[in-house]
Each structure stands twice: as C-alpha cells, then as structure tokens.
Design a protein around this motif. Structure first.
Motif, PDB file in Angstrom:
ATOM      1  N   ARG A  45       0.830  -1.211   0.000  1.00  0.00           N
ATOM      2  CA  ARG A  45       0.000   0.000   0.000  1.00  0.00           C
ATOM      3  C   ARG A  45       0.864   1.261   0.000  1.00  0.00           C
ATOM      4  N   LEU A  46       1.999   1.219   0.682  1.00  0.00           N
ATOM      5  CA  LEU A  46       2.904   2.372   0.709  1.00  0.00           C
ATOM      6  C   LEU A  46       3.538   2.606  -0.652  1.00  0.00           C
ATOM      7  N   GLU A  47       3.944   1.526  -1.312  1.00  0.00           N
ATOM      8  CA  GLU A  47       4.615   1.640  -2.602  1.00  0.00           C
ATOM      9  C   GLU A  47       3.676   2.065  -3.732  1.00  0.00           C
ATOM     10  N   THR A  48       2.387   1.954  -3.507  1.00  0.00           N
ATOM     11  CA  THR A  48       1.415   2.366  -4.512  1.00  0.00           C
ATOM     12  C   THR A  48       0.686   3.640  -4.084  1.00  0.00           C
ATOM     13  N   ALA A  49       1.165   4.267  -3.035  1.00  0.00           N
ATOM     14  CA  ALA A  49       0.623   5.529  -2.521  1.00  0.00           C
ATOM     15  C   ALA A  49      -0.840   5.417  -2.099  1.00  0.00           C
ATOM     16  N   ARG A  50      -1.272   4.211  -1.762  1.00  0.00           N
ATOM     17  CA  ARG A  50      -2.631   4.036  -1.253  1.00  0.00           C
ATOM     18  C   ARG A  50      -2.703   4.322   0.238  1.00  0.00           C
ATOM     19  N   GLN A  51      -1.550   4.418   0.856  1.00  0.00           N
ATOM     20  CA  GLN A  51      -1.474   4.725   2.279  1.00  0.00           C
ATOM     21  C   GLN A  51      -0.239   5.582   2.517  1.00  0.00           C
ATOM     22  N   VAL A  52      -0.340   6.486   3.483  1.00  0.00           N
ATOM     23  CA  VAL A  52       0.767   7.370   3.827  1.00  0.00           C
ATOM     24  C   VAL A  52       1.377   6.857   5.127  1.00  0.00           C
ATOM     25  N   PRO A  53       2.701   6.657   5.167  1.00  0.00           N
ATOM     26  CA  PRO A  53       3.320   6.112   6.374  1.00  0.00           C
ATOM     27  C   PRO A  53       3.416   7.134   7.502  1.00  0.00           C
ATOM     28  N   SER A  54       3.349   6.624   8.703  1.00  0.00           N
ATOM     29  CA  SER A  54       3.608   7.460   9.877  1.00  0.00           C
ATOM     30  C   SER A  54       5.114   7.686   9.972  1.00  0.00           C
ATOM     31  N   LEU A  55       5.508   8.590  10.828  1.00  0.00           N
ATOM     32  CA  LEU A  55       6.938   8.832  11.032  1.00  0.00           C
ATOM     33  C   LEU A  55       7.622   7.563  11.535  1.00  0.00           C
ATOM     34  N   ASP A  56       6.980   6.847  12.442  1.00  0.00           N
ATOM     35  CA  ASP A  56       7.558   5.598  12.947  1.00  0.00           C
ATOM     36  C   ASP A  56       7.761   4.588  11.817  1.00  0.00           C
ATOM     37  N   THR A  57       6.812   4.510  10.901  1.00  0.00           N
ATOM     38  CA  THR A  57       6.935   3.583   9.778  1.00  0.00           C
ATOM     39  C   THR A  57       8.069   4.003   8.852  1.00  0.00           C
ATOM     40  N   ILE A  58       8.212   5.306   8.614  1.00  0.00           N
ATOM     41  CA  ILE A  58       9.322   5.793   7.788  1.00  0.00           C
ATOM     42  C   ILE A  58      10.653   5.409   8.423  1.00  0.00           C
ATOM     43  N   ILE A  59      10.762   5.564   9.722  1.00  0.00           N
ATOM     44  CA  ILE A  59      11.996   5.200  10.434  1.00  0.00           C
ATOM     45  C   ILE A  59      12.243   3.706  10.311  1.00  0.00           C
ATOM     46  N   ASN A  60      11.210   2.887  10.501  1.00  0.00           N
ATOM     47  CA  ASN A  60      11.365   1.433  10.382  1.00  0.00           C
ATOM     48  C   ASN A  60      11.762   1.019   8.977  1.00  0.00           C
ATOM     49  N   LEU A  61      11.145   1.648   7.976  1.00  0.00           N
ATOM     50  CA  LEU A  61      11.502   1.342   6.591  1.00  0.00           C
ATOM     51  C   LEU A  61      12.956   1.698   6.314  1.00  0.00           C
ATOM     52  N   ALA A  62      13.360   2.869   6.765  1.00  0.00           N
ATOM     53  CA  ALA A  62      14.741   3.304   6.546  1.00  0.00           C
ATOM     54  C   ALA A  62      15.719   2.333   7.200  1.00  0.00           C
ATOM     55  N   GLU A  63      15.423   1.914   8.409  1.00  0.00           N
ATOM     56  CA  GLU A  63      16.297   0.936   9.080  1.00  0.00           C
ATOM     57  C   GLU A  63      16.336  -0.371   8.307  1.00  0.00           C
ATOM     58  N   GLY A  64      15.182  -0.805   7.795  1.00  0.00           N
ATOM     59  CA  GLY A  64      15.130  -2.035   7.010  1.00  0.00           C
ATOM     60  C   GLY A  64      15.888  -1.937   5.701  1.00  0.00           C
ATOM     61  N   LEU A  65      15.990  -0.715   5.179  1.00  0.00           N
ATOM     62  CA  LEU A  65      16.697  -0.484   3.921  1.00  0.00           C
ATOM     63  C   LEU A  65      18.144  -0.053   4.132  1.00  0.00           C
ATOM     64  N   ASP A  66      18.549   0.072   5.385  1.00  0.00           N
ATOM     65  CA  ASP A  66      19.906   0.521   5.734  1.00  0.00           C
ATOM     66  C   ASP A  66      20.216   1.898   5.158  1.00  0.00           C
ATOM     67  N   ILE A  67      19.236   2.805   5.268  1.00  0.00           N
ATOM     68  CA  ILE A  67      19.420   4.190   4.856  1.00  0.00           C
ATOM     69  C   ILE A  67      18.898   5.083   5.978  1.00  0.00           C
ATOM     70  N   THR A  68      19.151   6.379   5.880  1.00  0.00           N
ATOM     71  CA  THR A  68      18.602   7.290   6.875  1.00  0.00           C
ATOM     72  C   THR A  68      17.192   7.691   6.458  1.00  0.00           C
ATOM     73  N   PRO A  69      16.330   7.995   7.416  1.00  0.00           N
ATOM     74  CA  PRO A  69      14.964   8.406   7.070  1.00  0.00           C
ATOM     75  C   PRO A  69      14.927   9.619   6.133  1.00  0.00           C
ATOM     76  N   SER A  70      15.890  10.500   6.233  1.00  0.00           N
ATOM     77  CA  SER A  70      15.892  11.705   5.388  1.00  0.00           C
ATOM     78  C   SER A  70      16.038  11.365   3.916  1.00  0.00           C
ATOM     79  N   VAL A  71      16.589  10.213   3.592  1.00  0.00           N
ATOM     80  CA  VAL A  71      16.753   9.809   2.196  1.00  0.00           C
ATOM     81  C   VAL A  71      15.379   9.551   1.570  1.00  0.00           C
ATOM     82  N   LEU A  72      14.462   9.029   2.368  1.00  0.00           N
ATOM     83  CA  LEU A  72      13.123   8.782   1.845  1.00  0.00           C
ATOM     84  C   LEU A  72      12.379  10.083   1.686  1.00  0.00           C
TER      85      LEU A  72
END
Length: 72
Positions: A45-72
C-alpha cells in the motif's frame, strides 16, 4: 496551506522512493516488511501511494533499507 494536489504528489514521490530503494537493496516486499517489522500488505500500500506512512513507519523502513529516514 498545501494543496491536496501537492500532498498527493509527495505521497507518490515517497512511494516511488520506497520501491526504488527496496529494489536497489535486492529485497522483496515480504523481506522488507520483515526487516521493517511491518505487514507486507502495508509495504504494498505504501509503494502504490494508497497509504501514507507514519513517522515511525518511515523510520522502520529506513532501518530495514539501511538508509537514513531523510533519504526517503
């Protein structure tokens, strides 16, 4: 105030970035969901823009991708 069209555009930019970085990391949606501790359906849903992530989700995604949240 930000227009609805501007918000929607940014939602799509964020969705594209999540998908791009996931693919660059060689991860499936399921693998990213496990690393980010979120449901794989949520990643879809996030990748198709059907849902907007919370800040916590952005942080979790960034950690899972080994990048900083600011990159997203």
């Amino acid at each position: 105030m930000v227009s609805i069209h501007t918000k929607e555009r940014w939602h799509h930019v964020l969705a594209d970035r999540i998908k791009t970085y996931r693919k660059a990391a060689g991860l499936t949606q399921e693998q990213l969901s496990e690393k980010a501790d979120i449901a794989s359906e949520h990643v879809s849903r996030l990748e198709t823009a059907r849902q907007v992530p919370s800040l916590d989700t952005i942080i979790n995604l960034a950690e899972g991708l080994d990048i900083t949240p600011s990159v997203l």
